[in-house]
Scaffold this motif. Structure first.
Motif, PDB file in Angstrom:
ATOM      1  N   ALA A 259       0.813  -1.224   0.000  1.00 49.98           N
ATOM      2  CA  ALA A 259       0.000   0.000   0.000  1.00 49.98           C
ATOM      3  C   ALA A 259       0.843   1.269   0.000  1.00 49.98           C
ATOM      4  N   ASP A 260       2.162   1.152   0.188  1.00 51.13           N
ATOM      5  CA  ASP A 260       3.048   2.321   0.174  1.00 51.13           C
ATOM      6  C   ASP A 260       3.384   2.671  -1.271  1.00 51.13           C
ATOM      7  N   THR A 261       3.104   3.885  -1.692  1.00 53.41           N
ATOM      8  CA  THR A 261       3.279   4.243  -3.099  1.00 53.41           C
ATOM      9  C   THR A 261       4.155   5.479  -3.273  1.00 53.41           C
ATOM     10  N   GLU A 262       4.817   5.523  -4.407  1.00 51.57           N
ATOM     11  CA  GLU A 262       5.563   6.697  -4.848  1.00 51.57           C
ATOM     12  C   GLU A 262       5.126   7.006  -6.275  1.00 51.57           C
ATOM     13  N   LEU A 263       5.137   8.282  -6.625  1.00 47.86           N
ATOM     14  CA  LEU A 263       4.491   8.732  -7.854  1.00 47.86           C
ATOM     15  C   LEU A 263       5.258   8.375  -9.120  1.00 47.86           C
ATOM     16  N   THR A 264       6.587   8.304  -9.061  1.00 46.69           N
ATOM     17  CA  THR A 264       7.381   8.119 -10.270  1.00 46.69           C
ATOM     18  C   THR A 264       8.386   6.984 -10.100  1.00 46.69           C
ATOM     19  N   HIS A 265       8.954   6.554 -11.220  1.00 50.01           N
ATOM     20  CA  HIS A 265      10.032   5.566 -11.174  1.00 50.01           C
ATOM     21  C   HIS A 265      11.203   6.098 -10.357  1.00 50.01           C
ATOM     22  N   ALA A 266      11.534   7.377 -10.575  1.00 49.91           N
ATOM     23  CA  ALA A 266      12.654   7.969  -9.850  1.00 49.91           C
ATOM     24  C   ALA A 266      12.383   8.020  -8.356  1.00 49.91           C
ATOM     25  N   ALA A 267      11.143   8.317  -7.971  1.00 52.51           N
ATOM     26  CA  ALA A 267      10.808   8.381  -6.553  1.00 52.51           C
ATOM     27  C   ALA A 267      10.911   7.007  -5.903  1.00 52.51           C
ATOM     28  N   VAL A 268      10.499   5.947  -6.613  1.00 52.17           N
ATOM     29  CA  VAL A 268      10.654   4.585  -6.107  1.00 52.17           C
ATOM     30  C   VAL A 268      12.128   4.267  -5.906  1.00 52.17           C
ATOM     31  N   ALA A 269      12.951   4.619  -6.899  1.00 52.03           N
ATOM     32  CA  ALA A 269      14.387   4.354  -6.801  1.00 52.03           C
ATOM     33  C   ALA A 269      15.013   5.114  -5.644  1.00 52.03           C
ATOM     34  N   ALA A 270      14.629   6.384  -5.469  1.00 57.96           N
ATOM     35  CA  ALA A 270      15.179   7.180  -4.370  1.00 57.96           C
ATOM     36  C   ALA A 270      14.773   6.610  -3.020  1.00 57.96           C
ATOM     37  N   ILE A 281       9.408  -1.876  -8.349  1.00 57.87           N
ATOM     38  CA  ILE A 281       9.405  -2.195  -9.777  1.00 57.87           C
ATOM     39  C   ILE A 281       9.416  -0.896 -10.573  1.00 57.87           C
ATOM     40  N   GLY A 282      10.280  -0.835 -11.584  1.00 57.40           N
ATOM     41  CA  GLY A 282      10.359   0.363 -12.406  1.00 57.40           C
ATOM     42  C   GLY A 282      11.312   0.181 -13.568  1.00 57.40           C
ATOM     43  N   VAL A 283      11.583   1.273 -14.282  1.00 59.56           N
ATOM     44  CA  VAL A 283      12.416   1.203 -15.474  1.00 59.56           C
ATOM     45  C   VAL A 283      13.905   1.249 -15.101  1.00 59.56           C
ATOM     46  N   GLN A 284      14.692   0.623 -15.951  1.00 55.43           N
ATOM     47  CA  GLN A 284      16.127   0.472 -15.706  1.00 55.43           C
ATOM     48  C   GLN A 284      16.825   1.805 -15.487  1.00 55.43           C
ATOM     49  N   THR A 285      16.396   2.838 -16.193  1.00 58.39           N
ATOM     50  CA  THR A 285      17.048   4.142 -16.106  1.00 58.39           C
ATOM     51  C   THR A 285      17.084   4.672 -14.683  1.00 58.39           C
ATOM     52  N   ALA A 286      15.958   4.561 -13.984  1.00 55.05           N
ATOM     53  CA  ALA A 286      15.877   5.075 -12.617  1.00 55.05           C
ATOM     54  C   ALA A 286      16.813   4.308 -11.700  1.00 55.05           C
ATOM     55  N   ALA A 287      16.880   2.995 -11.865  1.00 52.13           N
ATOM     56  CA  ALA A 287      17.775   2.193 -11.034  1.00 52.13           C
ATOM     57  C   ALA A 287      19.211   2.631 -11.231  1.00 52.13           C
ATOM     58  N   GLN A 288      19.597   2.858 -12.460  1.00 49.46           N
ATOM     59  CA  GLN A 288      20.979   3.252 -12.736  1.00 49.46           C
ATOM     60  C   GLN A 288      21.298   4.620 -12.164  1.00 49.46           C
ATOM     61  N   ARG A 289      20.361   5.554 -12.279  1.00 45.82           N
ATOM     62  CA  ARG A 289      20.626   6.919 -11.802  1.00 45.82           C
ATOM     63  C   ARG A 289      20.770   6.984 -10.292  1.00 45.82           C
ATOM     64  N   PHE A 290      20.177   6.030  -9.582  1.00 48.50           N
ATOM     65  CA  PHE A 290      20.274   6.039  -8.133  1.00 48.50           C
ATOM     66  C   PHE A 290      21.205   4.949  -7.604  1.00 48.50           C
TER      67      PHE A 290
END
Length: 358
Positions: A259-270, A281-290
């Motif tokens: 139930a815990d949510t974040e709005l963007t791929h970047a926010a999930v990664a952060a 779960i998200g796109v590879q780009t966000a994982a790499q940037r963080f």
């Protein structure tokens, strides 16, 4: 007219003196990168004396050190300093979609006041790296655009109502394509709408650097010690998450933090990079940037849906022509985890999803 809005937060005790965190955080990030307060100060255009005073002033307010120095080992950030940096990154990741949408609205309002009105392309799309890159290119080409960040289901619903010209949506390649597509077909009609291809991108699991929890796939989400961070209801990635869990026979209630949510791929990664969750779960780009470990799960196609009749409208046509340019393809292909071989290709629904459309 280009407008950029950035979050800014002040730090200090209630009723007491506060400091603007912008300069302090830039300095701390410089120390994190270089291991030297002197180099960090030069990097942000400050004198060493000013930088030292800023750090000491902040340490006095916090009542705790931010930087530890020792002979032969340079400057090292304390745990508190690292937490401040990650707090700032989480704030930026969470607020970027809202601030960018507001900036787009302000730009159009000012443009209408300063220059003769030109038709703007109205884009509703989720906050993604390809969309952000395309916005930069549209601004550089001086193409008038109004951007609102919405999830995929909201975007296609807005298109059906006539509230936007281009609606972003993403559809997984493979076994989940048909079931995902059916959700969009509540609003998209084969005789009314078509698609312009934006990119193919990779979705997967985000976990901490070096994968200390030894995750291997979605099946691990049933492990009770793992803290998951989700995307909001209605987002394409949330739809994908539901399908992946269903395939593994894992009820959402069994996933800790579902139930815990974040709005963007970047926010999930952060969120994960700062230690507040173990997996998302998200796109590879966000994982790499963080700096996260990434476990690929599948690839998906990202499209803009639009009305077939809009293809002949000059302002929409200009955006599609820009998408089809070598510059746009090169810009998208340069994003980690993105592929641009078909960027700009216009397709009818039946052509794009031969097995999934009625």
């Amino acid at each position: 007219m280009d407008i950029t809005l950035r979050p800014q937060w002040d730090v200090g005790p209630p009723g007491g003196p506060h400091i603007d965190s912008t300069a302090l955080l830039a300095l701390l990030a410089g120390v994190q990168e270089t291991g030297s307060l002197a180099q960090a100060a030069r990097g942000v255009g400050q004198s060493y004396r000013h930088a030292w005073g800023l750090v000491k002033h902040a340490e006095a307010l916090f009542g705790a050190p931010l930087i530890e120095s020792g002979r032969g080992r340079g400057s090292v950030l304390t745990e508190l300093a690292h937490k401040l940096i990650w707090a700032d990154r989480r704030i930026a990741a969470r607020l970027s979609p809202l601030l960018e949408s507001l900036a787009s609205e302000l730009e159009r309002d000012l443009d209408r006041s300063l220059v003769p009105a030109r038709a703007a392309v109205r884009i509703d799309a989720s906050h993604g790296f390809a969309v952000a890159r395309l916005m930069e290119l549209m601004h550089a080409a001086e193409l008038p655009v109004e951007l609102r960040y919405r999830n995929s289901l909201e975007s296609v619903a807005a298109l059906a109502r006539g509230d936007c010209d281009l609606a972003g949506l993403h559809v997984p390649i493979g076994e989940f394509e048909g079931r995902t597509l059916r959700r969009y077909l509540r609003w998209l009609r084969a005789d009314t709408h078509c698609l312009v291809h934006v990119a193919v991108r990779t979705q997967g699991l985000f976990v901490a650097r070096d994968n200390p929890k030894k995750l291997r796939g979605v099946a691990d989400l049933r492990r009770p010690e793992l803290r998951f961070v989700n995307r909001p209801q209605g987002s394409g990635t949330r739809v994908l998450t539901e399908l992946l869990l269903e395939r593994e026979g894992i009820p959402p209630a069994a996933v800790r933090g579902y139930a815990d949510t974040e709005l963007t791929h970047a926010a999930v990664a952060a969120y994960i990079a700062s230690g507040m969750a173990d997996v998302g779960i998200g796109v590879q780009t966000a994982a790499q940037r963080f700096g996260l470990h990434f476990i690929p799960l599948l690839r998906e196609r990202y499209f803009f849906a639009l009305r077939i009749a809009s293809l002949e409208q000059a302002h929409v046509k200009a955006v599609i022509e820009m998408l089809q340019s070598p510059t746009s393809r090169a810009a998208i292909a340069a994003i980690p985890g993105y592929h641009a071989a078909e960027t700009g290709k216009v397709q009818r629904l039946a052509e794009a999803f031969a097995a999934g459309t009625p």
